[in-house]
Structure formats: C-alpha cells, structure tokens
Enzyme design. Structure first.
Site: not given
Ligand code: CAA
Length: 396
Positions: A234, A255, A267, A305
């Site tokens: 991440s 991800h 992702e 994130n």
C-alpha cells in the site's frame, strides 16, 4: 445524495464535524485530479469501492457545489493557517467557472482484455490480506497456490477462507458443494518453488522494503517466463520491487482493500517499465474476480490511502483538540453515510498500519499538517493496535 448534502451542510454539531473533516479531504481529491494523478472516475470509484463510501469525493463536491466547499475551506484556512486548507486551484476554478468534475471521462473507456492467459495464481503471505486475496481468486475459479513459512500459518489461511465460506453457506448464499469446490482449488506450500508454474503471483507479505526485495529476487529466480508478478503493497515503491528482478516489465501493483473478499476495489499501479499487456491483463483479471480496477501511478498512498488516512488522522486531532469526542465524531461521519466512523475504521485497519501509512505520506508529500496525531502514536506504543489486539481507540 440529498440526505448526505443535508448532513454535511447542517447547522449543528454533526454538520460542523463533517465539514471540518470532509472539506480538506475534498480539497485533496480536487488537487489529485487537478495535477492529473488519476481520472475523476477512478478517484471517485476508489473511495466508493475501496472504503464503501456512498459517493466519491469529486461527485460530492459537485453535489455540494464547488463554491460551498471553497467558502468552507476559506473559513477553515482563516482559523488554522494550514496550507492544506487553502482551496486548491482546481476547486477554485470549478467554483469560478461553474465546472463539474464528474461525468466527463468515463464514456468510451475500453473494456480490458486478458492478454496473458491466467489460470493459476500464487499468493505469498498468510495474513489477513493474503488470506482474503487467496479466497477472491479461488472463488472466481482460479487454482491458487498459497505460500507461507509454516504449516501452522497455512492452516490459518485455510481457516480464514473456510470461516468466510461457512458464513456464506449459513446465509444461503453458497451451497456446501460449491464451498468444497472452492476449498479444493487452494493448495498450500511452505516452499516458494511451488510457484514455478503459476501465471500470476500476488504477494502480500510484510510491508518492509528489504523483505519485499528479497522476495522479488526469489520470484525472479523461481517463476516461469511471462508470469505476472504483483505486489499488494500500500505504500512501498513498485519500481523498487520491479528493479529487484530481471523482468521489470512483468511487475505491477495490485492493491486490494481490507476485507479483500468484500471490498471491490483494486488499485492497479504501473511503473514506466510495466508492459501494457500486463496492465491490461491485470485489470481484466480484476473484473473477472468481481473487482473494480482503478489505474494510478507509482506514488505512496496511491489514490485511496492518500485521501483516507489524512482524514482519519484529522479525526484524531479533532478529538485531541477537545472540540468533539470519539463517539460524536464516529456518529457524525456515519450520519453522512460513511460505513464506519473514523475511530472504528482505524481499529479495523490496525493503528500500527495507519501510523506507518501516515508516516509514509508525510515522507512523500512533506505536509506538516499530516504529521501523525499524538494519540495515534500513543495507542501504538501501548500496543492498542485495534480489533486485532482487542483494543485500540475503542475496546472490543
Ligand atoms: N471477511 C470476509 N467477509 C466479510 C468480512 C471479513 N472480514 N467482514 C464482513 N464480511 C462480509 C459479510 O459476510 C457480509 O457478506 P454478505 O453481504 O455476502 O452477507 C458483508 O461483508 C457485509 O458485512 P456485514 O453486514 O456484517 O457488515 P457491514 O454492512 O457493516 O459491512 C464492511 C462491513 C463491508 C467492512 C463495511 O463496514 C465497510 O465497507 N467498511 C469500510 C472498510 C474500509 O474502509 N476498508 C478500507 C480500509 S483501508 C485499506 O484497506 C487499505 C490499506 O492499505 C490499509
């Protein structure tokens, strides 16, 4: 939608909390779009499918009216002086010119095709993410080889998947035969050599660059030519993983989100070296497993994130300031239809993970206003990591 707009604009305690936490997040999303890091459709899909939000940030700006968000941010900036609260150029432009962020770039997107056939998948790691990813592929019909360091850890993966499938059977969503078929697609191994013939490897081992690099060097040695090598990191560099191999064109980021069997987002992170066929195949595989792929560049935090964790950190700082309690904040945000309050979500993600991500984001972007909140550092130091340790911000 109207209900969310009403809550965010409400002239009460909950509305004030929602604006304090959401406006900087919306500002950041507008900036991410403005600098061209990702498309508006992918930014919005990221928050909807990665975090269960009912609406993406750019669509929310459109619904609220960019001017409302600009005015709110100007008010916040006048009090805090934090550059992160100064309305972003893309947001100001939208407000001044009455532009909309959404509805523009989704049409005409081609459906990705599998360019490199994939029938077997290797998963490296035995934690929550690895177990969930193994389940996702097995459930979608792929043969899965999962690799862990001990039989006990492999048993843990099987236990995780079995428990989830049992829950689905109990709810009448899966029959007992289908459960056995899915479990039959899973083969555990304690030796990485078992990955020699798989078409795709997804690694979800410790979030530590040296450990990942050692793994990628080994995958390069073990895997057959043409195998796609994916990392679910991440926050670490995909390029660094790619450069540890002799085949950087085959390396990509995939991800997944927690819990992987439930959250629909992946992702897909490419580097300058990633082969276009690898990118397209991975996006097609996401669709084949019921996931929604979004594309983004190799930068810490990717889309979700980078947007999510500063908001979570801001929630902690708001509580520290004494302006609102944890319960008030969790309630106010759930009233805006987010699936979980920030403190509840921090405890699900794990406070150690959240602190590490926040530190990485500060390292990448250098924003002073994103420095980890004191009480985040404190709960981690005290071992209150969240649900996994029975206590975090809340006690379980
Ligand atoms: N594993 C597998 N399945 C699970 C699960 C788990 N841990 N938790 C819940 N589920 C399943 C349930 O079985 C249920 O499935 P069905 O609909 O098929 O019956 C479904 O998920 C919904 O669960 P519940 O009804 O029990 O609970 P809910 O409606 O509250 O939903 C949730 C739970 C989906 C987790 C929801 O609260 C949510 O979307 N939360 C936000 C999670 C989030 O933001 N994740 C991103 C974190 S950031 C990250 O992951 C990135 C990183 O790098 C750290």
């Amino acid at each position: 939608m109207a209900e969310i707009v009403d809550r965010v604009t409400a002239d009460d305690e909950g509305g004030r909390i929602a604006r304090t936490l959401l406006f900087p997040y919306l500002n950041h999303a507008a900036n991410m779009y403005g600098v061209g890091y990702a498309t508006a459709a992918d930014i919005d899909a990221g928050m909807r499918f990665g975090c269960g939000y009912p609406i993406g940030p750019l669509a929310l700006i459109d619904a609220l009216g960019a001017k409302t968000v600009v005015d709110g941010l100007n008010e916040q900036f006048a009090t805090t002086g934090d550059p992160l609260h100064r309305p972003d150029a893309a947001l100001v432009e939208a407000a001044d010119q009455g532009l909309s962020f959404t509805g523009g770039d989704e049409a005409g997107a081609d459906v990705p095709q599998v360019k490199r056939p994939v029938s077997s998948v290797g998963v490296v790691g035995t934690g929550t993410m690895a177990s969930g990813i193994a389940q996702v592929f097995a459930q979608a019909g792929y043969q899965v080889v999962y690799v862990g360091r001990s039989q006990e850890k492999l048993d843990g993966v099987l236990g995780y998947v079995t428990k989830n499938l049992d829950r689905a059977v109990a709810k009448g969503k899966l029959d007992a035969d289908a459960k056995e078929t899915i479990l039959g697609r899973l083969t555990g191994a304690t030796e990485r050599e078992a990955l020699a013939d798989v078409d795709l490897v997804v690694e979800a081992i410790a979030e530590d660059l040296d450990i990942k690099l050692e793994l990628f060097r080994d995958l390069d040695r073990i895997c057959k030519p043409g195998a796609i090598l994916a990392t679910t990191t991440s926050s670490l560099s995909i390029k660094a993983c790619a450069d540890a191999t002799s085949r950087p064109a085959d390396v990509i980021g995939m991800h997944f989100f927690n819990p992987a069997p439930v959250m629909k987002l992946v992702e897909v992170v490419t580097t300058d070296a990633t082969d276009a066929d690898v990118d397209e195949t991975v996006r097609a595989l996401c669709l084949a497993t019921g996931k929604h792929p979004v594309s983004c560049g190799d930068r810490a935090g990717f889309i979700v994130n980078a947007l999510l964790f500063p908001y979570l950190n801001d929630a902690i700082k708001l509580q520290e300031s004494g302006a609102a309690s944890m319960e008030q904040i969790d309630t106010a945000m759930k009233e805006t239809k987010l699936p979980m309050g920030p403190f509840e979500l921090l405890d699900v993600v794990g406070n150690d993970v959240s602190l590490a991500i926040q530190e990485t984001l500060v390292g990448e972007f250098g924003h002073e206003g994103w420095q980890p909140a004191e009480s985040l550092k404190q709960v981690v130091a005290e071992g209150r990591l969240g649900r996994k340790t029975g206590a975090g911000f809340h006690t379980y």
